[in-house]
Scaffold this active site. Structure first.
Site, PDB file in Angstrom:
ATOM      1  N   CYS A   1       0.884  -1.306   0.040  1.00  0.00           N
ATOM      2  CA  CYS A   1       0.093   0.030   0.026  1.00  0.00           C
ATOM      3  C   CYS A   1       0.946   1.179   0.026  1.00  0.00           C
ATOM      4  O   CYS A   1       2.011   1.284  -0.587  1.00  0.00           O
ATOM      5  CB  CYS A   1      -0.888  -0.075   1.232  1.00  0.00           C
ATOM      6  SG  CYS A   1      -0.163  -0.043   2.767  1.00  0.00           S
TER       7      CYS A   1
ATOM      8  N   HIS B   1       9.701 -24.289  18.645  1.00  0.00           N
ATOM      9  CA  HIS B   1       8.706 -24.646  17.331  1.00  0.00           C
ATOM     10  C   HIS B   1       8.488 -26.279  17.469  1.00  0.00           C
ATOM     11  O   HIS B   1       9.222 -27.042  16.924  1.00  0.00           O
ATOM     12  CB  HIS B   1       9.298 -24.276  16.056  1.00  0.00           C
ATOM     13  CG  HIS B   1       8.252 -24.082  15.035  1.00  0.00           C
ATOM     14  ND1 HIS B   1       7.701 -25.324  14.470  1.00  0.00           N
ATOM     15  CD2 HIS B   1       7.725 -22.967  14.445  1.00  0.00           C
ATOM     16  CE1 HIS B   1       6.991 -24.616  13.602  1.00  0.00           C
ATOM     17  NE2 HIS B   1       6.879 -23.320  13.417  1.00  0.00           N
TER      18      HIS B   1
END
Length: 621
Positions: free
Chosen positions: A26, A540
């Site tokens: 953007c 993880h």
């Protein structure tokens, strides 16, 4: 070259090209959709020169850059920029469940469609302002003035078609058919019939309304089209699709839109216009003071785009916006002044540089995200100072009834948007608001003060200090393997940091250090810890297990919880996770090794069995 280097570093720190599903940008941000957000190292991304901050929202991993974002985007490899095949951003909102998920999906659709239409709105509005300036100069009765008026009106008149295009791209549906089903709203014969005796379809009367400049009706129209296309796709045989699919889509969608959704959209649009008027008539100084003060927080969440329909509808109905852009005027100059104050007061060369460039971006160009994410949120008190400045200026936005006659981020270069056809008073009032916002925010930074950053905020050691050694215990029992053996390139190449991995024998994760939970991922598949010694440790559980969306995981702790060695952090169901086809290998990584010059070494050999809470990693600093 610097932008190419920045782009390459960003790709590396968010998990590599293989972790990217989609990328767009953007005005200020690169917007990634990642396969696994846990592979992105937020701290490392934020430490890249030129990056102002990181934000995660609506399934996006957003990297805030500022005015150079389009240049950085172009510096990305073609293989990444073309990764979506030209389509718009994938819709991840469906992963969220319940009312919150639906609201998020609606907001994402509306804001994404309108933001993409902004260039046309800005261009048309600024051209009309040039025409206003000619009027003030006494040149209104000229052919040039007439042509400028026509150019300026074009973007607004054909707004339903423009939004149809951007909405279709956002929903990833047929763009051409979207233009057709929305273009009928401004068909000359339809407009003529609406103004006359009205219309009916199959005996059902069609509500008479004007859809030129409409914002909400085309959003409804494209949404209905997408649903109808799905239905038509199912009922038409393959060999007939080329003819019957577009025929049925148009002949079903347009009547539904004209009879139900276009009138509903018109009513909503009128309601939004009325809301803007009400805020200007009833206690405007209080309403706009509160909204102006909280505008930085609204921008942080991206919710300011939800206010765009109010501004668009007001422009369509009255030719000006007395709601959003005047409050953005107060906010932008307040944020810019707060950044300038930080730039003057700070002793950190890096922070000074970011603060000054961010202040210019906010005050001159009307873009506040670099300052908001790169300076003010990090320091906190200057953010409060900016909010006070914006709130005080918002009082005068309401009292002086400031109006914007174009749609552009208010800043020095776009102040002409406050020039009124009725004279100079509105522009003078806008300048008063900008000055008040700037002075109050600037002064409040010095009044409130802030804790300055060092020139290297990541460094936690002194090169002359004696070497210190810390030990990290194993958070779970199992068999140790090296990171190089992990079947995931992000961990195997140590992109997130050094460490090792454990193939777990038990479905429980215990805290390997005394410290704080920096992040417990909502899916429960990963935990980020910050130890008392300053070590950032990522655990993880399994590979690609984020795709389970929390199934099989039971988090015990939450973000911000203080933990001690041996505290139970997480439970997980090994048989279930394996039955879904996932590798249970659990990497344990020190993610801030590079920034703090820490040396990591394993205390165990590959394939050696480890007990829970047994020393497993040595960290030297």
């Amino acid at each position: 070259m610097k932008f190419k280097k920045m782009a390459d570093e960003i790709i590396k720190e968010i998990g590599g090209e293989e972790n990217i599903k989609f990328v767009s940008h953007c005005v200020t941000r690169l917007r990634f959709v990642l396969k696994d957000e846990s592979k992105a190292d937020d701290a490392s991304v934020e430490n890249i020169q030129g990056v102002k901050g990181v934000m995660k929202q609506g399934g996006q991993y957003q990297v805030i850059i500022g005015g150079d974002v389009s240049t950085v985007f172009q510096a990305l490899p073609d293989s990444i920029r073309n990764i979506s095949g030209g389509e718009e951003e994938p819709d991840n909102s469906s992963k969220q469940k319940g009312l919150k998920g639906y609201l998020s999906s609606i907001f994402d659709y509306v804001s994404g469609s309108l933001v993409a239409a902004l260039p046309a709105i800005i261009a048309s509005g600024m051209v009309k302002l040039v025409a206003v300036i000619l009027v003030l100069a006494g040149l209104e009765n000229t052919a040039t003035h007439e042509v400028l008026n026509i150019i300026g009106d074009t973007g607004f008149y054909f707004l339903p078609v423009i939004i149809a295009y951007t909405a279709a791209r956002k929903l990833n549906t047929d763009v051409v058919l979207a233009i057709v089903v929305s273009g009928i709203l401004i068909h000359p014969l339809l407009i003529e019939a609406m103004a006359g005796d009205g219309l009916a379809f199959l005996g059902i009367p069609i509500y008479s309304a004007s859809y030129a400049n409409a914002v909400v009706p085309p959003l409804f129209a494209v949404w209905v089209l997408k649903l109808v296309l799905k239905f038509v796709e199912k009922i038409t045989p393959g060999w007939t699709k080329a003819i019957f699919k577009p025929l049925l889509a148009v002949i079903i969608t347009i009547p539904i839109v004209l009879i139900v959704f276009a009138p509903l959209g018109a009513i909503i649009g009128e309601g939004l216009s009325s809301l803007a008027v009400i805020t200007s008539e009833y206690v405007p100084w209080l309403t706009k003071a509160i909204l102006s003060a909280f505008m930085p927080l609204i921008i942080m969440t991206g919710m300011h785009h939800a206010l765009n329909p109010i501004a668009f509808s007001s422009h369509a109905a009255f030719g000006f916006d007395s709601f959003l852009m005047p409050m953005m005027l107060a906010n932008n100059f307040a944020m810019g002044a707060a950044c300038f104050a930080v730039g003057i007061k700070s002793k950190s060369k890096n922070l000074k540089s970011i603060a000054w460039t961010s202040g210019i971006s906010a005050s001159i160009a009307g873009i506040t995200e670099p300052g908001l994410f790169g300076v003010l949120i990090r320091l906190k008190r200057p953010l409060v100072a900016g909010m006070i400045g914006s709130g005080v200026a918002g009082i005068f936005v309401g009292i002086l009834n400031v109006k914007s006659f174009a749609f552009a981020g208010p800043g020095v270069v776009s102040m002409i948007q406050f020039i009124s056809p009725e004279g100079a008073a509105n522009l003078i009032n806008a300048i008063i608001v900008a000055v008040i916002a700037s002075i109050v925010a600037f002064v409040m930074v010095f009044v409130l003060g802030f804790k300055d950053l060092t020139n290297n905020t990541k460094a936690t050691t002194n090169s002359n200090s004696p070497t210190q050694t810390d030990e990290v215990l194993s958070p779970l029992g199992g068999k140790v393997i090296s990171l190089e053996e992990v079947k995931d390139a992000t961990f195997a190449r140590k992109l997130l940091g050094d460490g090792l991995a454990v193939i777990p024998s038990d479905g429980k994760v215990y805290s390997p250090v005394n410290g704080k939970v920096q992040v417990m991922f909502k899916t429960g598949h990963a935990i980020g810890l910050l130890s008392e010694k300053g070590d950032e440790i990522l655990i993880h559980v399994g590979l690609d297990t984020v795709k389970l969306e929390g199934e099989g995981f039971s988090p015990i702790v939450s973000d911000g919880d203080q933990v001690k060695v041996g505290d139970l952090l997480l439970e997980f169901d090994i048989p279930y996770i394996q039955s879904q086809g996932y590798d249970m290998t659990t990497p344990i990584v020190v993610t801030n090794q590079t920034e703090t010059s820490k040396r990591i070494s394993s205390l165990l050999k590959t394939n050696e069995e480890v007990e829970k809470l047994q020393p497993i990693i040595k960290i030297e600093s």
